[in-house]
Design an enzyme around this catalytic site. Structure first.
Site, mmCIF file in Angstrom:
data_model
loop_
_atom_site.group_PDB
_atom_site.id
_atom_site.type_symbol
_atom_site.label_atom_id
_atom_site.label_comp_id
_atom_site.label_asym_id
_atom_site.label_seq_id
_atom_site.Cartn_x
_atom_site.Cartn_y
_atom_site.Cartn_z
ATOM 1 N N ASP A 1 0.675 -1.178 0.142
ATOM 2 C CA ASP A 1 0.080 -0.035 0.150
ATOM 3 C C ASP A 1 0.727 1.190 0.022
ATOM 4 O O ASP A 1 0.677 2.236 -0.556
ATOM 5 C CB ASP A 1 -0.871 -0.042 1.143
ATOM 6 C CG ASP A 1 -1.668 -1.351 1.338
ATOM 7 O OD1 ASP A 1 -2.314 -1.322 0.199
ATOM 8 O OD2 ASP A 1 -1.796 -2.050 2.391
ATOM 9 N N HIS B 1 12.126 11.496 -10.926
ATOM 10 C CA HIS B 1 12.294 9.957 -10.679
ATOM 11 C C HIS B 1 10.717 9.475 -10.988
ATOM 12 O O HIS B 1 10.427 8.523 -10.376
ATOM 13 C CB HIS B 1 12.360 9.731 -8.871
ATOM 14 C CG HIS B 1 11.540 10.795 -8.192
ATOM 15 N ND1 HIS B 1 11.827 11.873 -8.085
ATOM 16 C CD2 HIS B 1 10.432 10.384 -7.439
ATOM 17 C CE1 HIS B 1 10.852 12.468 -7.099
ATOM 18 N NE2 HIS B 1 9.956 11.379 -6.877
ATOM 19 N N VAL C 1 12.898 21.183 -0.969
ATOM 20 C CA VAL C 1 12.253 20.041 -1.046
ATOM 21 C C VAL C 1 13.069 18.826 -0.434
ATOM 22 O O VAL C 1 14.024 18.443 -1.022
ATOM 23 C CB VAL C 1 11.423 19.594 -2.112
ATOM 24 C CG1 VAL C 1 10.517 18.338 -2.079
ATOM 25 C CG2 VAL C 1 10.692 20.635 -2.792
ATOM 26 N N ASP D 1 2.106 6.348 -1.749
ATOM 27 C CA ASP D 1 3.566 6.118 -1.641
ATOM 28 C C ASP D 1 4.376 7.497 -0.997
ATOM 29 O O ASP D 1 3.981 8.364 -1.157
ATOM 30 C CB ASP D 1 4.171 5.831 -3.077
ATOM 31 C CG ASP D 1 3.738 4.470 -3.632
ATOM 32 O OD1 ASP D 1 3.844 4.427 -4.892
ATOM 33 O OD2 ASP D 1 2.987 3.824 -2.619
ATOM 34 N N HIS E 1 6.410 12.637 9.031
ATOM 35 C CA HIS E 1 5.429 13.728 8.389
ATOM 36 C C HIS E 1 5.002 13.251 6.981
ATOM 37 O O HIS E 1 3.745 13.086 6.795
ATOM 38 C CB HIS E 1 6.313 14.773 8.103
ATOM 39 C CG HIS E 1 5.583 16.041 7.388
ATOM 40 N ND1 HIS E 1 5.121 17.116 7.701
ATOM 41 C CD2 HIS E 1 5.429 15.949 5.761
ATOM 42 C CE1 HIS E 1 4.707 17.964 6.825
ATOM 43 N NE2 HIS E 1 4.738 17.130 5.630
ATOM 44 N N GLU E 2 5.852 12.558 6.235
ATOM 45 C CA GLU E 2 5.343 11.817 4.972
ATOM 46 C C GLU E 2 4.283 10.871 4.893
ATOM 47 O O GLU E 2 3.319 10.759 4.271
ATOM 48 C CB GLU E 2 6.793 11.438 4.092
ATOM 49 C CG GLU E 2 7.617 12.451 3.844
ATOM 50 C CD GLU E 2 6.998 13.774 2.997
ATOM 51 O OE1 GLU E 2 7.488 14.990 3.242
ATOM 52 O OE2 GLU E 2 5.997 13.788 2.426
ATOM 53 N N HIS F 1 1.104 12.027 4.953
ATOM 54 C CA HIS F 1 0.209 12.221 4.052
ATOM 55 C C HIS F 1 -0.280 10.948 3.382
ATOM 56 O O HIS F 1 -1.220 10.893 2.905
ATOM 57 C CB HIS F 1 1.325 12.759 3.000
ATOM 58 C CG HIS F 1 1.785 14.126 3.274
ATOM 59 N ND1 HIS F 1 0.921 15.089 3.727
ATOM 60 C CD2 HIS F 1 2.957 14.930 3.304
ATOM 61 C CE1 HIS F 1 1.469 16.315 3.757
ATOM 62 N NE2 HIS F 1 2.809 16.108 3.550
ATOM 63 N N HIS G 1 -1.187 19.357 4.889
ATOM 64 C CA HIS G 1 -0.516 20.361 5.860
ATOM 65 C C HIS G 1 -1.244 21.050 6.658
ATOM 66 O O HIS G 1 -2.594 21.204 6.558
ATOM 67 C CB HIS G 1 0.378 21.098 4.943
ATOM 68 C CG HIS G 1 1.532 20.526 4.155
ATOM 69 N ND1 HIS G 1 2.206 20.853 3.075
ATOM 70 C CD2 HIS G 1 2.346 19.575 4.677
ATOM 71 C CE1 HIS G 1 3.166 20.044 2.860
ATOM 72 N NE2 HIS G 1 3.235 19.166 3.731
#
Lengths: 81, 376
Positions: free
Chosen positions: B59, B69, B81, B95, B119-120, B123, B129
């Site tokens: 998942d 990428h 970033v 992802d 943090h990611e 998401h 955010h």
């Protein structure tokens, strides 16, 4: 060599434009206005960004705002999809 | 906090993740544990659980990349970033990508991988955010975060629970837990630490406690600490007993009146089975502890103050059982939580104490703290 002020100013304008497009959904067609920082769509977007990031909402590219925009961050937009 | 437009979220609570490739900035196990720790941050405040897979489509696919990428969202070199991730969904969605032009570190000397991953992964679970500068989901990286005392802000918790609700007792656990629910992950060197079950596994030792287990190798000083679900997603937490049949390279795990067979990372097909299939009477509702005697090819099952002996060759209980534990294991006179065999001794765990029992001398030779194996 261009005067430092001008190049720095130029850089920050590009930075702001890229930042607002990437994170605040600034529509690309606003480009013609971008040369004038006081064009209302751009000012509105700067204010929206300052509000989201917890900065003083001045609508101007003050040093606090520029400083936060230079900081490393997540690449996901702050507003919009 | 904000969620993504349309409020995408996972429609299931058990998610898989896969670390597709590794940054060279850190040892692989440091990346593994940073990601595991980042997932645990969200696991502790939601009903979500995560298990790692090593191939195929998970998942949440986690990858390190530089520049362009393949997702129309090229990275931009060092700084600016750091990473990005996609809201819940199929394929690319869910992802998380990390810019390998950053210097990923375990501390904040460079860019702290755990912090950015937490943090990611927010998401990946559906949070966008937050405008709260104290929140993990605030978009700008804060290198001054106190990692030792890291906690989600209330804003983060409100956000993720608006999508998935608070942690729930797992379906096979009582709504009001009969035993006190552990306030947080157990402290390895707590002198009062007791174990649910212990077992050997291919020369290593597993110490099970609630949802987690410590994995101790004799070659490495420091034990590893894992979620049971990160190795064996279908196993329950709070197991009752475990033993390794070294002649079959299988560990049997018991909970209430069921048991599972695992070989390495794989839960064997055809399990769980009922413990009555081993020959226990229906009056036996659960096993307290179990250990395989490799000399005799027999397994001892401990239930309250009695024990049964199972012949692994005949695959049946020996006649004349149950017998009183203390009659055949003099000195083992308290309830057995767990037991394993090592170096010719049996180690019986009862609460925070551990009895080293010599089966040849038929006596207890040492009394230790239960966590003495964990390098405390």
């Amino acid at each position: 060599y261009p005067l430092n002020g001008a190049s720095r100013d130029e850089n920050s304008m590009e930075l702001v434009q890229h930042y607002l497009e990437k994170y605040y959904n600034l529509a690309k067609e606003v480009k013609p206005f971008f040369r004038r920082k006081d064009s209302s769509p751009v000012v509105k977007k700067i204010q929206e960004m300052q509000k989201f990031l917890g900065l003083e909402v001045t609508g101007k590219l003050d040093s606090d705002t520029l400083e936060v925009m230079h900081k490393p961050r997540c690449g996901v937009p702050d507003v919009g999809s | 906090f904000t969620t993504f437009p349309g409020m995408p979220k996972w429609r299931k609570t058990h998610l898989t993740y896969r670390i597709v490739n590794y940054t060279l900035d850190l040892p692989r196990d440091a990346v593994d544990s940073a990601i595991e720790k980042a997932l645990k941050v969200w696991e502790e405040v939601t009903p979500l659980t995560f298990s790692k897979i090593y191939e195929g489509e998970a998942d949440i696919m986690i990858a390190f990349a530089v520049g362009y990428h393949g997702d129309f969202n090229a990275f931009d070199g060092p700084g600016k970033v750091l990473a990005h991730a996609y809201p819940p969904g199929l394929g690319l969605y869910g992802d998380a990508h990390f810019d390998d032009d950053e210097q990923w570190t375990k501390d904040t000397a460079g860019t702290n991988l755990f912090l950015v991953a937490a943090h990611e992964l927010g998401h990946s679970l559906g949070l966008s955010h937050s405008a709260n500068t104290e929140a993990l989901m605030y978009p700008v990286y804060n290198p001054f975060t106190d990692l030792a005392r890291f906690r989600l802000s209330q804003d983060d918790v409100n956000g993720i629970q608006s999508l998935y609700g608070p942690p729930s007792a797992s379906p096979d656990e009582p709504v009001v837990p009969t035993e006190s629910v552990p306030p947080e992950t157990p402290a390895m060197c707590d002198p009062t630490l007791s174990f649910d079950a212990v077992s050997t596994l291919r020369g290593e030792f597993l110490f099970f406690k609630d949802r987690h287990f410590w994995r101790k190798s004799l070659r490495i000083l420091e034990p590893e600490f894992h979620l049971i679900s990160s190795f064996w997603p279908s196993l329950p937490s709070g197991v009752d007993a475990a033993y390794e049949d070294t002649s079959k390279d299988i560990v049997f795990i018991f909970k209430r009146n069921q048991f599972w067979a695992i070989r390495g990372n794989e839960v064997q097909a055809g399990y769980p089975r009922g413990i009555q299939t081993l020959g226990f009477p229906s009056t036996v509702k659960k096993i307290d502890a179990a250990v395989f005697d490799k000399q005799k090819k027999k397994t001892y099952f401990f239930v309250e103050d009695k024990y049964w002996r199972f012949d692994e060759k005949k695959q049946s209980m020996d006649p004349g059982f149950p017998r009183q534990i203390v009659e055949d294991f003099p000195g083992v006179d308290s309830k057995v939580d767990a037991v394993f065999e090592a170096f010719g001794f049996f180690y019986f765990f009862s609460g925070s104490s551990q009895l080293e029992y010599d089966p040849n001398a038929r006596k207890v030779t040492h009394i230790l703290k239960s966590n003495s194996w964990l390098n405390c």
